[in-house]
Design a protein around this motif. Structure first.
Motif, mmCIF file in Angstrom:
data_model
loop_
_atom_site.group_PDB
_atom_site.id
_atom_site.type_symbol
_atom_site.label_atom_id
_atom_site.label_comp_id
_atom_site.label_asym_id
_atom_site.label_seq_id
_atom_site.Cartn_x
_atom_site.Cartn_y
_atom_site.Cartn_z
ATOM 1 N N LEU A 199 8.900 -1.066 9.283
ATOM 2 C CA LEU A 199 8.734 0.015 8.511
ATOM 3 C C LEU A 199 7.622 0.676 8.492
ATOM 4 O O LEU A 199 7.230 1.869 8.375
ATOM 5 N N LEU A 200 6.422 -0.210 8.753
ATOM 6 C CA LEU A 200 5.138 0.299 9.135
ATOM 7 C C LEU A 200 5.186 1.292 10.388
ATOM 8 O O LEU A 200 4.544 2.346 10.220
ATOM 9 N N LYS A 201 5.995 0.945 11.552
ATOM 10 C CA LYS A 201 6.046 1.699 12.552
ATOM 11 C C LYS A 201 6.772 3.143 12.094
ATOM 12 O O LYS A 201 6.517 4.148 12.836
ATOM 13 N N ARG A 202 7.562 2.967 11.361
ATOM 14 C CA ARG A 202 8.293 4.281 10.641
ATOM 15 C C ARG A 202 7.322 5.085 9.729
ATOM 16 O O ARG A 202 7.787 6.009 9.066
ATOM 17 N N GLY A 203 6.147 4.674 9.537
ATOM 18 C CA GLY A 203 5.464 5.560 8.715
ATOM 19 C C GLY A 203 5.373 5.152 7.209
ATOM 20 O O GLY A 203 4.582 5.711 6.502
ATOM 21 N N MET A 204 5.823 4.088 6.868
ATOM 22 C CA MET A 204 5.828 3.610 5.370
ATOM 23 C C MET A 204 4.591 2.842 5.258
ATOM 24 O O MET A 204 4.311 1.768 5.887
ATOM 25 N N GLN A 205 3.842 2.844 4.112
ATOM 26 C CA GLN A 205 2.757 2.153 3.792
ATOM 27 C C GLN A 205 3.501 0.897 2.959
ATOM 28 O O GLN A 205 4.206 1.010 2.121
ATOM 29 N N VAL A 206 3.022 -0.544 3.698
ATOM 30 C CA VAL A 206 3.660 -1.624 3.281
ATOM 31 C C VAL A 206 2.749 -2.551 2.501
ATOM 32 O O VAL A 206 1.590 -2.802 3.179
ATOM 33 N N THR A 207 3.079 -2.853 1.338
ATOM 34 C CA THR A 207 2.491 -3.881 0.505
ATOM 35 C C THR A 207 2.830 -5.097 0.394
ATOM 36 O O THR A 207 4.212 -4.869 0.050
ATOM 37 N N PRO A 208 2.561 -5.965 0.943
ATOM 38 C CA PRO A 208 3.000 -7.258 0.889
ATOM 39 C C PRO A 208 2.757 -8.068 -0.425
ATOM 40 O O PRO A 208 1.716 -7.852 -1.408
ATOM 41 N N LEU A 209 4.103 -8.727 -0.944
ATOM 42 C CA LEU A 209 4.210 -9.607 -2.223
ATOM 43 C C LEU A 209 4.710 -10.893 -1.696
ATOM 44 O O LEU A 209 5.640 -11.030 -0.960
ATOM 45 N N HIS A 210 3.884 -11.874 -2.104
ATOM 46 C CA HIS A 210 4.436 -13.339 -1.842
ATOM 47 C C HIS A 210 4.665 -14.289 -3.337
ATOM 48 O O HIS A 210 3.692 -14.066 -4.076
ATOM 49 N N PHE A 211 5.717 -15.003 -3.350
ATOM 50 C CA PHE A 211 5.988 -15.846 -4.503
ATOM 51 C C PHE A 211 5.480 -17.129 -4.005
ATOM 52 O O PHE A 211 6.146 -17.812 -2.933
ATOM 53 N N CYS A 212 4.497 -17.837 -4.922
ATOM 54 C CA CYS A 212 4.245 -19.316 -4.459
ATOM 55 C C CYS A 212 4.362 -20.156 -5.858
ATOM 56 O O CYS A 212 4.581 -19.604 -6.922
#
Ligand code: ATP
Ligand code: MG
Length: 390
Positions: A199-212
């Motif tokens: 999705l970055l490649k399609r121009g979306m700004q991507v914010t990662p979220l992780h559960f621990c």
């Protein structure tokens, strides 16, 4: 300080009609963001191309440009005035510098293009006359018009001429930031980093979220996800990782009377949390690495139930890929070696013996309410930890 000139082309962007200036502006901003620390720079738009002038050399600039989405290609370029004598001289200098960088070059061709029809020679004349000059100056070279080691492109434009070699590949796709914002559910596995990259490649700004779920998940598992998020950041992903602690949620789910729904309850809780955080962070969508039929929680019934009735769309870019295709992509984008480090994910902590593969939405929601997970989920979102990836 010596400066080097690079010519950049932006492929697919060229098709974007009236929005083009907006896209180009974003592309330039993204390039500056990545090169500003490498040295002094200037960047200009010149009809359909970008010209980058920087003190940083190709060994620093190339790896960065090859990861910038929206860029189709790039090359070192020499600029020269609109007279044949200068074009001839600079072509010879250009070939000489290419040979000193890659002495194995033994074949070449001249590929001239003249958009400025006022120029004294047409492209056929340029091809043959410059070709002869190169042969005379470098007798070790031979002409190969089909697959030369070195293609010398000579572009005669309105204001100036450019001499450059074949373009190296840029990131392709669209500039990050022109296609909205998405919150990526990033596990430590192979799939979700690839989903984010797509999705970055399609121009979306991507914010990662992780559960621990400490202490059940270790600091090394956490570090692994930080490392994955850093790789995504090198492609233009957000420079912060959001971490939610899910230990209380998971411990509650563990005691469900419906053991077969355990994983799905966790997925639903993750989706709830992701939707709440999306609202806080103004995101347009939630992204997962889910893939049809990969595990019990990824049947169409399971995915429908875990994402039932949310205001935002859930995007699953890998839905139809085979695992081998995902692995290949993960290797190519350099997340694979990190993903296969053997540290546990919270999803694999408490696994039901017989997971449900065809849940009824109402059963799932009812058990979710019975366990009163809402409050625990909201608390985890309130206590979100933001980790800088710089
Ligand atoms: P991955 O899909 O990440 O490679 P996986 O296949 O082992 O690893 P699944 O159990 O299939 O992971 O999880 C499906 C999706 O759920 C993941 O792709 C990811 O988007 C999300 N997910 C799973 N675990 C987590 C987690 N701990 N934090 C954030 N998202 C997660
Ligand atoms: Mg998966």
């Amino acid at each position: 300080m010596s400066e080097t000139l690079y010519l950049l082309s932006y492929g697919e962007l060229a098709l974007k009609g009236r929005n083009r200036p907006f896209f180009v502006k974003r592309l330039i901003k993204n390039i500056i963001e990545k090169i500003k620390n490498l040295g002094h720079y200037e960047i200009h738009s010149i009809d359909g191309r970008l010209l980058l002038n920087t003190t940083a050399g190709p060994h620093e600039v190339y790896p960065v440009l090859s990861k910038i989405f929206g860029l189709a290609g790039f090359s070192l370029v020499v600029k020269c005035g609109l007279n044949y004598e200068e074009v001839r001289e600079k072509t010879l200098q250009f070939v000489s510098s290419c040979l000193s960088q890659k002495p194995e070059i033994s074949t070449f061709k001249i590929a001239a293009r003249r958009s400025n029809k006022q120029f004294e020679k047409n492209s056929t004349e340029l091809n043959s006359e410059l070709g002869l000059e190169v042969l005379k100056a470098f007798p070790q070279l031979k002409v190969d018009v089909k697959t030369p080691h070195l293609a010398v492109h000579v572009e005669i434009r309105d204001q100036e001429a450019f001499i450059h070699s074949a373009f190296e590949k840029g990131g392709g796709g669209l500039p990050v930031g022109i296609s909205g914002k998405g919150l990526l559910l990033l596990s430590g596995g192979i799939d979700s980093p690839v989903a984010g990259w797509m999705l970055l490649k399609r121009g979306m700004q991507v914010t990662p979220l992780h559960f621990c779920s400490p202490p059940y998940t270790s600091p090394r598992a956490r570090q692994k996800v930080i490392d994955l998020a850093r790789v995504l950041a090198s492609y233009g992903g957000e420079k912060y990782l959001h971490l939610l602690q899910f230990t209380p949620v998971q411990l509650k789910i563990k005691d469900t009377r419906h053991q077969d729904l355990m994983t799905l309850l966790l997925r639903r809780a993750m989706m709830d949390a992701a939707m709440q955080l999306s609202q806080k962070l103004n995101q347009n969508t939630v992204i997962t690495g889910e893939n049809l039929g990969q595990v019990a929680s990824q049947t169409i019934e399971s995915m429908t139930a875990t994402a039932h009735q949310y205001p935002l769309q859930v995007i699953r870019p890998l839905i139809g890929f085979d695992k081998m295709e995902i692995i290949e992509k993960a290797k190519q984008i350099q997340t694979y070696e990190i993903s296969i480090q053997p540290y546990e994910d919270c999803c694999t902590l408490f696994l039901p013996e017989h997971p449900c593969t065809k849940p009824h939405v109402n059963d799932l929601l009812q058990e979710y309410n019975t366990l009163e997970l809402d409050q625990l989920v909201s608390e985890s979102v309130i206590n979100v930890e933001v980790v800088s990836l710089l």
